[in-house]
Design a protein around this motif. Structure first.
Motif, PDB file in Angstrom:
ATOM      1  N   GLU A 154     -17.928  -6.166  15.843  1.00 47.73           N
ATOM      2  CA  GLU A 154     -17.307  -5.105  15.295  1.00 47.73           C
ATOM      3  C   GLU A 154     -16.060  -4.772  16.032  1.00 47.73           C
ATOM      4  O   GLU A 154     -15.030  -4.376  15.614  1.00 47.73           O
ATOM      5  CB  GLU A 154     -18.133  -3.830  15.314  1.00 47.73           C
ATOM      6  CG  GLU A 154     -17.318  -2.505  14.609  1.00 47.73           C
ATOM      7  CD  GLU A 154     -16.351  -1.835  15.404  1.00 47.73           C
ATOM      8  OE1 GLU A 154     -15.916  -0.888  14.742  1.00 47.73           O
ATOM      9  OE2 GLU A 154     -16.467  -1.915  16.475  1.00 47.73           O
ATOM     10  N   GLN A 192     -15.058   9.461  19.251  1.00 48.06           N
ATOM     11  CA  GLN A 192     -14.346   8.916  20.147  1.00 48.06           C
ATOM     12  C   GLN A 192     -12.861   9.639  20.151  1.00 48.06           C
ATOM     13  O   GLN A 192     -11.970   9.022  20.473  1.00 48.06           O
ATOM     14  CB  GLN A 192     -14.103   7.354  19.541  1.00 48.06           C
ATOM     15  CG  GLN A 192     -15.440   6.541  19.240  1.00 48.06           C
ATOM     16  CD  GLN A 192     -15.301   5.234  18.893  1.00 48.06           C
ATOM     17  OE1 GLN A 192     -15.269   5.025  17.538  1.00 48.06           O
ATOM     18  NE2 GLN A 192     -15.183   4.086  19.765  1.00 48.06           N
ATOM     19  N   HIS A 198     -14.324   1.115  11.642  1.00 43.95           N
ATOM     20  CA  HIS A 198     -15.911   1.414  11.531  1.00 43.95           C
ATOM     21  C   HIS A 198     -16.312   0.339  10.726  1.00 43.95           C
ATOM     22  O   HIS A 198     -15.852  -0.087   9.489  1.00 43.95           O
ATOM     23  CB  HIS A 198     -16.413   2.583  11.276  1.00 43.95           C
ATOM     24  CG  HIS A 198     -16.091   3.469  12.193  1.00 43.95           C
ATOM     25  ND1 HIS A 198     -16.738   3.385  13.569  1.00 43.95           N
ATOM     26  CD2 HIS A 198     -15.279   4.636  12.524  1.00 43.95           C
ATOM     27  CE1 HIS A 198     -16.109   4.515  14.417  1.00 43.95           C
ATOM     28  NE2 HIS A 198     -15.187   5.075  13.521  1.00 43.95           N
TER      29      HIS A 198
HETATM   30 MN    MN Z   1     -17.778   1.617  17.123  1.00 52.69          MN
END
Ligand code: MN
Ligand code: GLV
Ligand code: MN
Length: 440
Positions: free
Chosen positions: A132, A197, A369
């Motif tokens: 990812e 984040q 994401h």
């Molecule tokens: Mn992530």
């Protein structure tokens, strides 16, 4: 107030936190984070641990041709699952929650169903997607991109990493090139829990983000080639210095983002720009560099503005390179347009969170994401929980345990609500990513 929530179920917070610690202990780094770059030995050890947990729960585990791992629990009826998941690879300086929270909370959701004897109408699945982060093998979200058919698996297997390794060979080496085909079967819905984040939830004192979508991402690698020469003897006007051009580009990336935000239609604050990697050759104090290699990461929630930023960068690179007499080659490492999530999933997340007694904010995601890839094939949404000081991609990344547990409970109840929802028909979407109302 919680009367309509399914079974009054709650996840086991201690079990979730223990699993987060156990996974973080693989590839530990100074400062409390983890380094499990995709398809390294550390990634393999993390995968092995999570797969063991999946098998202990009796899940039907499949591994596909790009190494995505999915654990499935049967429902009353067959058919596509209500799915959750995220990633367990990290950047080199990763925290303990980025990605890991979503996978382990998904596992916790299923364990909670299992221990309470709850049968869902549809199967329930939890997955972790390969690479990812894209920090070793660009682009980011590689596994989920291949899962939804956005890139052919053959192309993905040939990708070369920043260390010269090849995706397919590394998958073979760590034993995670599986046999399930790509693209994989579409879930009936997908919802991912992740740490924000960024600083927004914490600053506003809100516990749950109902994520409306993900901003667009543009990654470019520039290789600048000039004339290496003696730092003491080469007059300034005779230089063809890749180091100078790289530095000028890095400064321009910052300037263009700051300017766009100041000029934006609403005095907006959407454009971001980062030079995260910059290498000079031969990288010596008394040598004008022969070449420079650098990356530029541009992101915006608005596709038109993102294209303007890309065009501005391209103009500046061309002008500066011509003036200095160096050559530049450009390679696109990742390019994904902004994604808008499905209203039905976003509203379910917000509604469930409120009914669990949490404050909620509708907000776009600044980070990329796996959910943004799944959104191509099924109704999709995300749940955010706060990040302390907005810090991530840093071992200091932290989310309060109470918020981790709150997010996992919202995930559990969202998946149960989606299980009972008819999701047929066209995906419903908001007009854009800009809705940021808080609902306390
Ligand atoms: Mn992530
Ligand atoms: C990937 O997770 C990114 O947002 O850089
Ligand atoms: Mn990340």
């Amino acid at each position: 107030m919680n009367a309509e929530l399914h079974h009054g179920l709650r996840i086991d917070g201690d079990r979730l936190l223990r699993r987060i610690e156990d996974l973080a202990a693989i590839g530990p780094i100074d400062g409390g984070g983890s380094c499990r770059l995709a398809l390294t030995d550390e990634d393999r050890a993390g995968r092995d641990l999570v797969v063991t947990w999946m098998r202990d729960l009796g899940l039907d585990v499949t591994i596909d041709a790009i190494g995505n791992v999915i654990g499935m629990r049967a429902g009353r009826t067959d058919g596509p699952p209500t799915m959750t998941g995220s990633h367990i690879d990290t950047v080199r300086t990763g925290g303990r929650y980025d990605g890991n929270l979503g996978v382990l909370a998904g596992l916790e959701v299923i364990e909670t169903l299992e221990r309470n004897g709850v049968q869902t109408e549809h199967p329930v699945a939890v997955g972790f997607f390969t690479d990812e982060e894209g920090a070793r093998f660009p682009p980011d979200m590689l596994g989920s991109l291949v899962y939804v058919g956005g890139m052919a698996v053959e192309e993905a297997l040939d990708i070369e990493g920043i260390d010269g390794a090849i995706v397919g060979a590394e998958l073979d080496r760590i034993g995670y090139r599986g046999t399930s085909p790509c693209p994989g079967p579409s879930p009936r819905a997908f919802v991912e829990l992740h740490v924000e984040q960024g600083p927004v939830l914490e600053a506003e004192g809100v516990t749950i983000g109902a994520v409306t979508g993900v901003q667009g991402i543009s990654w470019t690698e520039l290789t600048i080639t000039g004339q290496s020469n003696h730092a003491g003897t080469t007059p300034m006007e005779l230089r063809h210095d890749p180091g100078y051009v790289a530095a000028a580009v890095a400064a321009h990336v910052r300037d263009l983002a700051v300017r766009m935000n100041a000029d934006g239609p609403e005095g907006g604050d959407r454009q971001v720009g980062t030079v995260g990697r910059l290498e000079l050759e031969p990288n010596l104090v008394n040598v004008v560099a022969a070449s420079a290699s650098m990356t530029v990461d541009l992101r915006n929630t608005d596709e038109v503005l993102l294209q303007e930023a890309e065009a501005d960068l391209a103009r500046f690179v061309a002008q500066t390179a011509a003036a200095e007499g160096v050559t530049v080659t450009e390679r696109t490492l990742a390019r994904f347009e902004p994604v808008t999530f499905d209203d039905r999933v976003v509203d379910t997340v917000a509604d469930v969170a409120r009914r669990l007694g949490h404050t909620v904010k509708h907000m776009p995601s600044g980070a990329g994401h796996d959910a943004q890839m799944l959104a191509r094939v099924c109704p999709t949404g995300m749940v955010f929980v706060p990040s302390r000081d907005g810090v991530s991609h840093n071992p200091a990344e932290h989310t309060d345990p109470a918020d981790l547990v709150a997010g996992a409970d919202v995930l559990l109840q969202t998946m149960l609500s989606l299980d009972g929802l008819s999701l047929d028909g066209a995906t419903l979407q908001r007009a854009g990513l800009d809705s940021e109302e808080s609902d306390r």
